[in-house]
Design a protein around this motif. Structure first.
Motif, PDB file in Angstrom:
ATOM      1  N   LEU A   1       0.829  -1.207   0.000  1.00 53.35           N
ATOM      2  CA  LEU A   1       0.000   0.000   0.000  1.00 53.35           C
ATOM      3  C   LEU A   1       0.862   1.255   0.000  1.00 53.35           C
ATOM      4  CD1 LEU A   1      -2.841  -0.922   2.540  1.00 53.35           C
ATOM      5  CD2 LEU A   1      -3.135  -0.427   0.106  1.00 53.35           C
ATOM      6  N   ARG A   2       1.897   1.238   0.832  1.00 53.41           N
ATOM      7  CA  ARG A   2       2.772   2.410   0.920  1.00 53.41           C
ATOM      8  C   ARG A   2       3.478   2.673  -0.408  1.00 53.41           C
ATOM      9  NH1 ARG A   2       7.945   3.053   1.303  1.00 53.41           N
ATOM     10  NH2 ARG A   2       8.293   0.798   1.542  1.00 53.41           N
ATOM     11  N   ARG A   3       4.037   1.615  -1.027  1.00 55.22           N
ATOM     12  CA  ARG A   3       4.745   1.794  -2.292  1.00 55.22           C
ATOM     13  C   ARG A   3       3.789   2.178  -3.424  1.00 55.22           C
ATOM     14  NH1 ARG A   3       7.274  -2.686  -4.272  1.00 55.22           N
ATOM     15  NH2 ARG A   3       6.342  -4.208  -2.863  1.00 55.22           N
ATOM     16  N   ALA A   4       2.580   1.627  -3.399  1.00 54.35           N
ATOM     17  CA  ALA A   4       1.595   1.991  -4.416  1.00 54.35           C
ATOM     18  C   ALA A   4       1.143   3.435  -4.239  1.00 54.35           C
ATOM     19  CB  ALA A   4       0.403   1.047  -4.354  1.00 54.35           C
ATOM     20  N   ALA A   5       1.035   3.889  -2.975  1.00 51.08           N
ATOM     21  CA  ALA A   5       0.663   5.287  -2.739  1.00 51.08           C
ATOM     22  C   ALA A   5       1.732   6.217  -3.298  1.00 51.08           C
ATOM     23  CB  ALA A   5       0.474   5.525  -1.245  1.00 51.08           C
ATOM     24  N   GLY A   6       2.998   5.853  -3.114  1.00 49.12           N
ATOM     25  CA  GLY A   6       4.062   6.657  -3.702  1.00 49.12           C
ATOM     26  C   GLY A   6       3.962   6.693  -5.215  1.00 49.12           C
ATOM     27  N   GLY A   7       3.674   5.558  -5.827  1.00 45.22           N
ATOM     28  CA  GLY A   7       3.487   5.540  -7.274  1.00 45.22           C
ATOM     29  C   GLY A   7       2.315   6.398  -7.698  1.00 45.22           C
ATOM     30  N   GLY A   8       1.226   6.377  -6.927  1.00 49.20           N
ATOM     31  CA  GLY A   8       0.073   7.218  -7.249  1.00 49.20           C
ATOM     32  C   GLY A   8       0.403   8.697  -7.179  1.00 49.20           C
ATOM     33  N   ALA A   9       1.276   9.081  -6.225  1.00 50.06           N
ATOM     34  CA  ALA A   9       1.670  10.484  -6.115  1.00 50.06           C
ATOM     35  C   ALA A   9       2.432  10.927  -7.362  1.00 50.06           C
ATOM     36  CB  ALA A   9       2.522  10.684  -4.862  1.00 50.06           C
ATOM     37  N   VAL A  10       3.334  10.085  -7.846  1.00 46.06           N
ATOM     38  CA  VAL A  10       4.077  10.436  -9.059  1.00 46.06           C
ATOM     39  C   VAL A  10       3.137  10.511 -10.252  1.00 46.06           C
ATOM     40  CG1 VAL A  10       5.893   9.692 -10.654  1.00 46.06           C
ATOM     41  CG2 VAL A  10       6.221   9.449  -8.187  1.00 46.06           C
ATOM     42  N   LEU A  11       2.195   9.578 -10.360  1.00 47.48           N
ATOM     43  CA  LEU A  11       1.280   9.557 -11.498  1.00 47.48           C
ATOM     44  C   LEU A  11       0.297  10.730 -11.467  1.00 47.48           C
ATOM     45  CD1 LEU A  11       0.529   5.749 -11.872  1.00 47.48           C
ATOM     46  CD2 LEU A  11       2.055   7.183 -13.226  1.00 47.48           C
TER      47      LEU A  11
END
Length: 676
Positions: A358-368
């Motif tokens: 979840l944490r790593r996916a949230a970081g990816g969502g921030a970049v996207l």
């Protein structure tokens, strides 16, 4: 394909066919008559007493064999017909050249897969003339691939009768074909030696396999055997000794070729090398078949087996698809294995791993979120279609690579990487416990992908919406205007072609994983890690320590870089290319689409929540997520399962176990439950 129409009754009538054998004026007519004779053997039997009597008795003998026996009976009872047919065969064997059939038929003209592909396409596209002396060219006109079955069913007595008819009067020499077969063996041995001495194969053979230099000794051993055969005594001890020596050398050559596989497994696959290996092995098998024929005192059975093998070759050379699937199978398996190693990092098994996902996916969502806004900026520049797609793709690629470097994740990249990891577990499903363990892995996989989507969307949408609201407050206008927002509501709705575009995007996601595996294999095959670490020019520029670090970094990240760059560029450029070709396909990526919808909401205000088009877009995003993940996972899983030779015998057991888990523990597919 039949040489003549079934509407023409005369070719199917044996009497008419035998009458036509009289007075054939030339080579093409003789070859056409032989083709018609082969068609007659294959054709469904007419009311011939001898054939129907055996068929009525419940015989399992193939129809062509029954008709062959009937033909021989007719010839033996009618000397005038027998003389005509024997005259045809005398002229045929006197005129034809058979060495090429034994030495070249079934083998590619060039030691490269591309050459074989073009040769097969040429063979299928261009007609073949019966006016030829080469039996290799005539063979496909006389035989079909399915003839191999009934040729193998010909009994010994029928073989002897057939030989007496087809060879009688050809030559005073009782076995005139032995010399031609030995010539063919000589040509085949030359090709085997050339392949064994070629750099791509020689460098990859083990030193132990080449210790006795088997390839170097082949020529001398073959020449000694040829001289012994031409001496005419098939029972000679010298001939048997020379033949045994040649067979031993061929076995050593085969062992040396087999050792190449170990090198390819470790240092990368080349389809051209796989093709050369396949050709070399096939030539060795052909040599052994020819030796069996040459050395047999009564070679009828061996000649039948050789003819059957040549007919089987027609099936092997029939299409390009079978050729590609066979020679790309090893590369597919290696790509799948490399993807499986990467895919393990995308599967969360425990609560801590789920939270980390979840944490790593949230970081990816921030970049996207930033990627989405930059995409609107690129579109606002008003560039031409190609450059607009190119820079959009560059934006995606840079964002995906940044996410990788930060050790974050994009949900839709998971399925194509995790599917090969799942396929590896299908190799052992013998017990119920192993099936349950596989179902556990499926649950962990689906849950990991759910965590990836939740994390991506949890930050992407709020950040884009926050950027829009901040622009309203600071600039008095949103970053993305109302015109663009209306276009988003029109394009993302489930009522349009969104589902088709989402499935197409799933194909691109799968394609990016293939590209990643291929690039990594290419990197390993060309030993670029070693080149970066030790090349004098690179070391002089970077320094020894930095060169070592760069080599290790590229070895560990080449697959990820290739996957992310290729995916980003395909998302931007492929739709432009498709539109140019008249195929208006677009891409629909669940996280980027969510960011676009959030931007539209920020431009149109809270009232959009009461509008039906907005909720149709929400439904479209749900479908996009399912199709992005489902299509890419299905394609990757299918490739990995086929590459690993996984069978579907246990699919029902797996389906039953999954259904039971869905009924009793549905929440476990979305997040860790209290039982874990």
């Amino acid at each position: 394909m039949s040489w003549f129409s079934k509407a023409d009754s005369s070719p199917w009538d044996l009497t008419a066919l035998l009458n036509a054998a009289d007075g054939l004026s030339g080579r093409p007519q003789r070859h056409l008559w032989l083709a018609r004779l082969m068609e007659w053997l294959r054709h469904a039997p007419r009311r011939a007493a001898g054939i129907e009597a055996e068929a009525a008795a419940g015989s399992a003998t193939p129809t062509p064999v029954l008709r062959l026996r009937h033909l021989l009976n007719v010839l033996e009872k009618n000397p005038q017909y027998q003389a005509r047919v024997q005259r045809v065969f005398v002229d045929f064997w006197t005129d034809v050249r058979s060495v090429g059939l034994f030495s070249d038929f079934g083998f590619g003209p060039r030691m490269a897969l591309s050459g074989e592909i073009f040769e097969r396409l040429r063979t299928r596209a261009l007609p073949i003339s019966p006016d030829t002396r080469e039996l290799a060219e005539l063979f496909p006109l006389l035989f079909r691939a399915e003839d191999a079955d009934w040729i193998g069913a010909i009994d010994d007595a029928t073989l002897q009768r057939l030989g007496a008819t087809s060879w009688r009067g050809v030559s005073r020499d009782t076995d005139p074909w032995r010399a031609e077969m030995m010539d063919a063996v000589t040509y085949l041995v030359s090709a085997v030696r050339a392949a064994g001495f070629s750099a791509p194969l020689r460098k990859r053979m083990s030193e132990r396999a080449l210790a006795n230099e088997p390839f170097r000794q082949l020529a001398g051993a073959t020449e000694q055997l040829r001289l012994a055969v031409l001496a005419g005594d098939t029972e000679s001890p010298v001939l048997r000794q020379q033949a045994g020596y040649l067979r031993a050398l061929l076995a050593e050559c085969r062992f040396a070729v087999d050792s190449i596989g170990e090198h390819l497994e470790e240092f990368g696959i080349s389809v051209d090398i796989v093709y050369e290996i396949d050709q070399l092995r096939a030539r060795v098998r052909r040599i052994e078949l020819l030796l069996d024929c040459v050395l047999a005192p009564q070679p009828a059975r061996e000649l039948r087996r050789l003819t059957q093998t040549l007919a089987d070759t027609l099936e092997q050379r029939r299409g390009v698809r079978a050729l590609l699937s066979r020679h790309y199978a090893q590369l597919s398996r290696k790509v799948a294995e490399r993807s499986a190693e990467t895919g393990e990092h995308y599967i969360a098994h425990t609560r801590d791993e789920y939270r980390d996902m979840l944490r790593r996916a949230a970081g990816g969502g921030a970049v996207l979120a930033g990627t989405t806004l930059l995409k609107f900026g690129v579109m606002a520049l008003g560039l031409t279609a190609f450059w607009s797609g190119f820079w959009a793709g560059a934006n995606y690629a840079a964002s995906f690579v940044l996410i990788m470097l930060l050790h974050w994740t994009v949900a839709t990249k998971q399925p194509a990487m995790t599917a090969p990891a799942m396929a590896q577990r299908l190799g052992d499903l013998k017990s119920d416990d192993s099936v349950e363990a596989f179902v556990d892995d499926v649950v962990h996989l689906i849950r990991s992908q759910a965590a990836g989507i939740f994390g991506n969307l949890a930050l992407c949408a709020p950040l884009v919406l926050g950027a829009q609201l901040l622009a309203w407050w600071l600039l008095g206008a949103p970053l993305v205007g109302e015109a663009s927002a209306e276009y988003v509501l029109h394009s993302l709705t489930l009522l349009g072609p969104t589902a088709l575009y989402a499935a197409f995007t799933g194909v691109l996601l799968f394609a990016s994983s293939l590209i990643a595996g291929w690039v990594e294999n290419w990197f390993v095959y060309h030993r670029l890690e070693s080149a970066i670490a030790w090349n004098p020019g690179i070391v002089a520029r970077l320094g020894a320590a930095r060169a070592q670090r760069w080599a290790a970094w590229w070895r560990g990240n080449i697959s990820g870089v290739a996957a992310n760059v290729s995916l980003g560029m395909m998302l931007g450029v492929v739709p432009v290319v498709m539109s140019f070709l008249g195929l208006p396909l677009e891409v629909r990526h669940v996280t980027l689409s969510t960011g676009q919808l959030a931007a539209a909401a920020g431009a149109l205000g809270w009232e959009v929540l009461h509008a039906a088009p907005f909720w149709w877009c929400v439904a479209g995003i749900v479908a996009t997520g399912l199709l992005n993940i489902g299509v890419s996972f299905w394609l990757a899983f299918k490739l990995a399962a086929r590459a690993r030779g996984v069978r579907a015998a246990d699919r029902q057991r797996i389906a039953a176990a999954l259904s039971s888990r869905l009924r009793h523990r549905l929440p476990s597919f979305l997040w860790p439950t209290a039982r874990e």
